[in-house]
Design a protein around this motif. Structure first.
Motif, PDB file in Angstrom:
ATOM      1  N   ARG A 202      52.001  20.661  42.202  1.00 26.12           N
ATOM      2  CA  ARG A 202      52.513  21.394  41.047  1.00 26.12           C
ATOM      3  C   ARG A 202      52.058  20.760  39.734  1.00 26.12           C
ATOM      4  NH1 ARG A 202      52.646  25.898  42.266  1.00 26.12           N
ATOM      5  NH2 ARG A 202      53.740  26.279  40.282  1.00 26.12           N
ATOM      6  N   ASP A 203      51.009  19.949  39.798  1.00 27.47           N
ATOM      7  CA  ASP A 203      50.498  19.337  38.577  1.00 27.47           C
ATOM      8  C   ASP A 203      49.503  20.288  37.910  1.00 27.47           C
ATOM      9  OD1 ASP A 203      48.492  19.254  40.377  1.00 27.47           O
ATOM     10  OD2 ASP A 203      48.215  17.080  40.374  1.00 27.47           O
ATOM     11  N   GLU A 204      48.779  19.763  36.912  1.00 24.03           N
ATOM     12  CA  GLU A 204      47.860  20.599  36.161  1.00 24.03           C
ATOM     13  C   GLU A 204      46.770  21.176  37.063  1.00 24.03           C
ATOM     14  OE1 GLU A 204      48.790  17.634  35.392  1.00 24.03           O
ATOM     15  OE2 GLU A 204      49.652  17.614  33.371  1.00 24.03           O
ATOM     16  N   LEU A 205      46.259  20.381  38.008  1.00 29.82           N
ATOM     17  CA  LEU A 205      45.208  20.857  38.897  1.00 29.82           C
ATOM     18  C   LEU A 205      45.712  21.972  39.813  1.00 29.82           C
ATOM     19  CD1 LEU A 205      42.294  20.510  39.727  1.00 29.82           C
ATOM     20  CD2 LEU A 205      43.002  18.731  41.339  1.00 29.82           C
ATOM     21  N   GLY A 206      46.925  21.822  40.325  1.00 27.51           N
ATOM     22  CA  GLY A 206      47.495  22.877  41.156  1.00 27.51           C
ATOM     23  C   GLY A 206      47.688  24.172  40.386  1.00 27.51           C
ATOM     24  N   ILE A 207      48.144  24.060  39.137  1.00 31.76           N
ATOM     25  CA  ILE A 207      48.321  25.258  38.303  1.00 31.76           C
ATOM     26  C   ILE A 207      46.970  25.914  38.025  1.00 31.76           C
ATOM     27  CG2 ILE A 207      49.052  26.049  36.024  1.00 31.76           C
ATOM     28  CD1 ILE A 207      51.179  23.854  36.063  1.00 31.76           C
ATOM     29  N   LEU A 208      45.926  25.089  37.807  1.00 30.81           N
ATOM     30  CA  LEU A 208      44.595  25.633  37.563  1.00 30.81           C
ATOM     31  C   LEU A 208      44.085  26.411  38.771  1.00 30.81           C
ATOM     32  CD1 LEU A 208      42.000  25.846  35.875  1.00 30.81           C
ATOM     33  CD2 LEU A 208      41.306  23.636  36.828  1.00 30.81           C
ATOM     34  N   ILE A 209      44.230  25.863  39.979  1.00 32.63           N
ATOM     35  CA  ILE A 209      43.766  26.551  41.189  1.00 32.63           C
ATOM     36  C   ILE A 209      44.538  27.842  41.401  1.00 32.63           C
ATOM     37  CG2 ILE A 209      43.606  26.350  43.699  1.00 32.63           C
ATOM     38  CD1 ILE A 209      43.073  23.374  43.331  1.00 32.63           C
ATOM     39  N   GLU A 210      45.841  27.791  41.195  1.00 35.00           N
ATOM     40  CA  GLU A 210      46.663  28.991  41.379  1.00 35.00           C
ATOM     41  C   GLU A 210      46.285  30.077  40.371  1.00 35.00           C
ATOM     42  OE1 GLU A 210      51.422  30.237  41.411  1.00 35.00           O
ATOM     43  OE2 GLU A 210      50.801  28.148  41.197  1.00 35.00           O
ATOM     44  N   SER A 211      46.055  29.689  39.130  1.00 35.51           N
ATOM     45  CA  SER A 211      45.660  30.659  38.109  1.00 35.51           C
ATOM     46  C   SER A 211      44.292  31.250  38.416  1.00 35.51           C
ATOM     47  CB  SER A 211      45.640  29.992  36.725  1.00 35.51           C
ATOM     48  OG  SER A 211      46.907  29.462  36.393  1.00 35.51           O
ATOM     49  N   PHE A 212      43.368  30.417  38.913  1.00 32.84           N
ATOM     50  CA  PHE A 212      42.029  30.906  39.266  1.00 32.84           C
ATOM     51  C   PHE A 212      42.116  31.938  40.385  1.00 32.84           C
ATOM     52  CE2 PHE A 212      38.045  30.516  41.664  1.00 32.84           C
ATOM     53  CZ  PHE A 212      37.139  30.786  40.661  1.00 32.84           C
ATOM     54  N   ASN A 213      42.928  31.675  41.411  1.00 35.71           N
ATOM     55  CA  ASN A 213      43.083  32.633  42.507  1.00 35.71           C
ATOM     56  C   ASN A 213      43.735  33.925  42.034  1.00 35.71           C
ATOM     57  OD1 ASN A 213      41.899  30.972  44.421  1.00 35.71           O
ATOM     58  ND2 ASN A 213      43.819  29.985  44.979  1.00 35.71           N
ATOM     59  N   GLU A 214      44.712  33.832  41.143  1.00 33.99           N
ATOM     60  CA  GLU A 214      45.335  35.039  40.590  1.00 33.99           C
ATOM     61  C   GLU A 214      44.303  35.864  39.808  1.00 33.99           C
ATOM     62  OE1 GLU A 214      48.616  33.769  38.276  1.00 33.99           O
ATOM     63  OE2 GLU A 214      49.887  33.261  40.000  1.00 33.99           O
ATOM     64  N   MET A 215      43.439  35.183  39.051  1.00 32.08           N
ATOM     65  CA  MET A 215      42.397  35.895  38.306  1.00 32.08           C
ATOM     66  C   MET A 215      41.448  36.608  39.263  1.00 32.08           C
ATOM     67  SD  MET A 215      39.527  34.305  35.719  1.00 32.08           S
ATOM     68  CE  MET A 215      38.738  33.476  37.097  1.00 32.08           C
ATOM     69  N   LEU A 216      41.058  35.940  40.367  1.00 32.43           N
ATOM     70  CA  LEU A 216      40.183  36.572  41.343  1.00 32.43           C
ATOM     71  C   LEU A 216      40.852  37.792  41.971  1.00 32.43           C
ATOM     72  CD1 LEU A 216      38.539  33.544  43.212  1.00 32.43           C
ATOM     73  CD2 LEU A 216      37.489  35.080  41.563  1.00 32.43           C
ATOM     74  N   GLU A 217      42.130  37.706  42.224  1.00 31.21           N
ATOM     75  CA  GLU A 217      42.834  38.841  42.819  1.00 31.21           C
ATOM     76  C   GLU A 217      42.838  40.040  41.869  1.00 31.21           C
ATOM     77  OE1 GLU A 217      47.180  39.858  44.862  1.00 31.21           O
ATOM     78  OE2 GLU A 217      46.728  37.854  44.086  1.00 31.21           O
ATOM     79  N   GLN A 218      43.077  39.777  40.581  1.00 35.92           N
ATOM     80  CA  GLN A 218      43.055  40.864  39.605  1.00 35.92           C
ATOM     81  C   GLN A 218      41.659  41.480  39.497  1.00 35.92           C
ATOM     82  OE1 GLN A 218      44.560  39.272  35.938  1.00 35.92           O
ATOM     83  NE2 GLN A 218      46.576  38.801  36.780  1.00 35.92           N
ATOM     84  N   ILE A 219      40.645  40.615  39.484  1.00 38.30           N
ATOM     85  CA  ILE A 219      39.271  41.130  39.418  1.00 38.30           C
ATOM     86  C   ILE A 219      38.951  41.950  40.655  1.00 38.30           C
ATOM     87  CG2 ILE A 219      36.846  40.458  39.366  1.00 38.30           C
ATOM     88  CD1 ILE A 219      37.616  38.061  37.689  1.00 38.30           C
ATOM     89  N   GLN A 220      39.407  41.500  41.828  1.00 40.39           N
ATOM     90  CA  GLN A 220      39.149  42.234  43.071  1.00 40.39           C
ATOM     91  C   GLN A 220      39.792  43.616  43.022  1.00 40.39           C
ATOM     92  OE1 GLN A 220      40.704  40.346  46.546  1.00 40.39           O
ATOM     93  NE2 GLN A 220      39.618  41.688  47.979  1.00 40.39           N
ATOM     94  N   GLN A 221      41.021  43.684  42.513  1.00 34.10           N
ATOM     95  CA  GLN A 221      41.699  44.972  42.423  1.00 34.10           C
ATOM     96  C   GLN A 221      40.957  45.904  41.466  1.00 34.10           C
ATOM     97  OE1 GLN A 221      45.694  43.988  41.290  1.00 34.10           O
ATOM     98  NE2 GLN A 221      46.248  43.158  43.308  1.00 34.10           N
ATOM     99  N   ARG A 222      40.537  45.363  40.314  1.00 31.49           N
ATOM    100  CA  ARG A 222      39.806  46.204  39.354  1.00 31.49           C
ATOM    101  C   ARG A 222      38.452  46.620  39.909  1.00 31.49           C
ATOM    102  NH1 ARG A 222      41.029  42.987  33.646  1.00 31.49           N
ATOM    103  NH2 ARG A 222      43.306  43.181  33.720  1.00 31.49           N
ATOM    104  N   ASP A 223      37.781  45.705  40.636  1.00 30.74           N
ATOM    105  CA  ASP A 223      36.496  46.050  41.226  1.00 30.74           C
ATOM    106  C   ASP A 223      36.643  47.139  42.270  1.00 30.74           C
ATOM    107  OD1 ASP A 223      33.581  45.305  41.574  1.00 30.74           O
ATOM    108  OD2 ASP A 223      34.313  44.999  43.609  1.00 30.74           O
ATOM    109  N   ALA A 224      37.713  47.042  43.065  1.00 26.41           N
ATOM    110  CA  ALA A 224      37.948  48.084  44.067  1.00 26.41           C
ATOM    111  C   ALA A 224      38.218  49.429  43.392  1.00 26.41           C
ATOM    112  CB  ALA A 224      39.126  47.685  44.952  1.00 26.41           C
ATOM    113  N   ALA A 225      38.999  49.391  42.291  1.00 29.52           N
ATOM    114  CA  ALA A 225      39.262  50.641  41.574  1.00 29.52           C
ATOM    115  C   ALA A 225      37.984  51.212  40.969  1.00 29.52           C
ATOM    116  CB  ALA A 225      40.303  50.389  40.481  1.00 29.52           C
ATOM    117  N   LEU A 226      37.148  50.342  40.414  1.00 29.04           N
ATOM    118  CA  LEU A 226      35.881  50.812  39.854  1.00 29.04           C
ATOM    119  C   LEU A 226      34.965  51.370  40.938  1.00 29.04           C
ATOM    120  CD1 LEU A 226      35.086  48.017  37.223  1.00 29.04           C
ATOM    121  CD2 LEU A 226      35.746  50.383  36.760  1.00 29.04           C
ATOM    122  N   THR A 227      34.941  50.695  42.104  1.00 28.50           N
ATOM    123  CA  THR A 227      34.103  51.182  43.199  1.00 28.50           C
ATOM    124  C   THR A 227      34.555  52.559  43.663  1.00 28.50           C
ATOM    125  OG1 THR A 227      33.671  48.912  43.898  1.00 28.50           O
ATOM    126  CG2 THR A 227      33.252  50.645  45.506  1.00 28.50           C
TER     127      THR A 227
END
Length: 493
Positions: A202-227
């Motif tokens: 739950r330190d800064e590195l853990g928050i960074l990894i979690e935020s990065f995965n959340e960003m990828l999930e949002q991009i995946q959803q938008r990419d699927a919608a665009l496709t």
């Protein structure tokens, strides 16, 4: 990086401590030599007062107990050596300094020794000066000792810090490297379903990894919608394209059918009108004869228009049959076909060297016939007409051109030039149906090229076209057959 930073920091720290130790040692050597000089000078004052150099030398001989003292010399105020002590019994090793009459104690370092001058004073009156020299072996010994200690401390700290560095690498560096590799894979493969390895931290590195995965999930959803939206759009475009193609084919078939069916009635009307003029023209009043002549001219123009429409429709359906053809020979054939139209004309022809190209000879003859016939027609008002046919380069690609010094046209209306039934001159001035240039453009496009014009009003016109790899004609060119029928009286070429 941890080991490198630690090494640099420890090295700087050791260097600082060594520098501090050497500075302190130099001050201590100066202070000790000063004390020894003051003691030796105080004990030799009486010998200097009574001019007893042997007593002074005996006093200075006590410096034997100090292993670092190289020599001690007592000078009178007139710079005369009064007594001295030399560790190696070699006499004066160096000349005395220039100024020995100073009242303040001074010292200086050379490469191998420390020199110190201290005044000898009795009741405030200077009696002489004592010069003492000391070696710097103590500094060298201390420097070697400090270097060994520094190297030992540095090695011990690095060995002790190595496990800590490995632990920090596993805790910080490896997750960051994995995160960077994940970002690189996503960027290269555009695979937004990839995720960085999750962690329970739950330190800064853990928050960074979690935020990065959340960003990828949002991009995946938008990419699927665009496709999905793109696929739906492509399906609609394919459907509308098929509908448009079918409509164009129906329109072209209808146009061809109408034009074909109109040909016979128009020719019959033209033939009957001529027969009436020939057989009964003398029995008709002049007004009736004029009407029949108008019918003949109108049906003749209508017949030419129908023939041009049928030719345009045939060009739309016909695929080019490619052969290596010399354009120069085609131009000569066109000039032979136009021989009847050239009678009585003062025409100057400039035919350049034309290349051999891969084209449909029949279609290419139609292109050159239309362009050269237009040049002949629109140079009719000129007493000395000049028509030029040749080859040039345009944007690194060869282009064929037909130029004339005729009436030209205004480039403001060049957009209408290749439209069906579009004319840039009045029918009363120059005959024509407005289909020829549209047919030329369609043939050039079928050969993978393009056509354009450059002109100036009353100064002539030039038409250029290129040829490339033949390709099927685009569907949007099909509906031009009837698209302009509502503008039959437009002022275009």
């Amino acid at each position: 990086m941890n080991m490198l930073v630690s090494t640099v920091v420890l090295f700087l720290a050791c260097a600082g401590f060594v520098a501090y130790d050497l500075t302190t040692l130099r001050a201590a050597i100066v202070r000790r030599l000063s004390i020894e000089a003051q003691i030796a000078g105080a004990n030799s004052v009486s010998a200097l007062v009574f001019n007893d150099p042997h007593s002074a030398e005996s006093t200075l001989a006590a410096l034997t107990a100090s292993p670092h003292v190289i020599s001690a010399e007592i000078y009178t105020p007139d710079r005369r050596l009064f007594a001295g002590y030399w560790r190696d019994h070699r006499g004066v090793e160096a000349p005395p300094p220039e100024d020995l009459s100073g009242r303040a104690e001074v010292h200086w370092f050379t490469k191998r020794e420390l020199d110190l001058v201290s005044p000898m004073v009795l009741e405030g009156r200077p009696l002489g000066t004592i010069l003492m020299r000391s070696d710097l072996e103590e500094i060298g010994d201390r420097l070697r000792q400090s270097g060994l200690i520094g190297v030992g401390v540095l090695a011990f700290c690095l060995v002790a810090g190595l496990p800590v560095s490995f632990l920090l690498r596993r805790a910080i560096a490896e997750p960051i490297v994995l995160l960077a590799n994940t970002a690189r894979i996503v960027s290269r493969e555009k695979n937004y379903s990839t995720r960085a390895p999750s962690t329970d931290r739950r330190d800064e590195l853990g928050i960074l990894i979690e935020s990065f995965n959340e960003m990828l999930e949002q991009i995946q959803q938008r990419d699927a919608a665009l496709t999905e939206a793109r696929d739906g759009l492509e399906r609609r475009v394919d459907s509308r394209t098929a509908e448009l193609l079918a409509a164009n084919q129906e329109l072209e078939a209808f146009t061809y059918s109408v034009a074909h069916d109109l040909r016979a009635p128009v020719r019959q009307a033209q033939g009957f009108s001529r027969s009436v003029l020939e057989d009964f023209g003398g029995h008709l009043p002049q007004a009736g004869q004029d009407c029949l002549h108008d019918i003949v001219r109108t049906t003749q123009h209508m017949g030419q228009l129908i023939d041009d429409m049928l030719g345009l429709a045939r060009v739309g359906r016909q695929e080019p049959r490619l052969e290596v053809t010399g354009l120069g020979s085609i131009v000569q054939e066109v000039l032979q076909d136009l021989k009847a139209d050239l009678k009585g004309r003062d025409l100057s022809w400039r035919i350049g060297d034309l290349p051999f190209v891969e084209c449909d000879p029949g279609l290419m003859k139609q292109v050159l016939y239309n362009l050269i016939a237009n040049a002949v027609k629109y140079t009719r008002p000129r007493q000395q007409a000049v028509i030029e046919v040749g080859q040039t380069a345009h944007e690194g690609q060869p282009a064929i051109f037909v130029k004339d010094n005729g009436v030209g046209f205004n480039m403001k209306y060049s957009g209408k030039l290749f439209g069906v039934f579009q004319r840039l001159h009045r029918r009363e001035d120059f005959e024509g149906t407005g289909v020829g240039l549209a047919t030329v453009q369609r043939i050039v496009r079928k050969h993978g090229g393009r056509i354009w014009a450059e002109a100036e009003l009353d100064k002539g016109a030039a038409f250029y076209f290129t040829l490339a790899t033949p390709q099927p004609e685009q569907s949007q060119a099909q509906p031009t057959i009837l698209a302009s029928r509502t503008d039959l009286r437009a002022n275009s070429r």
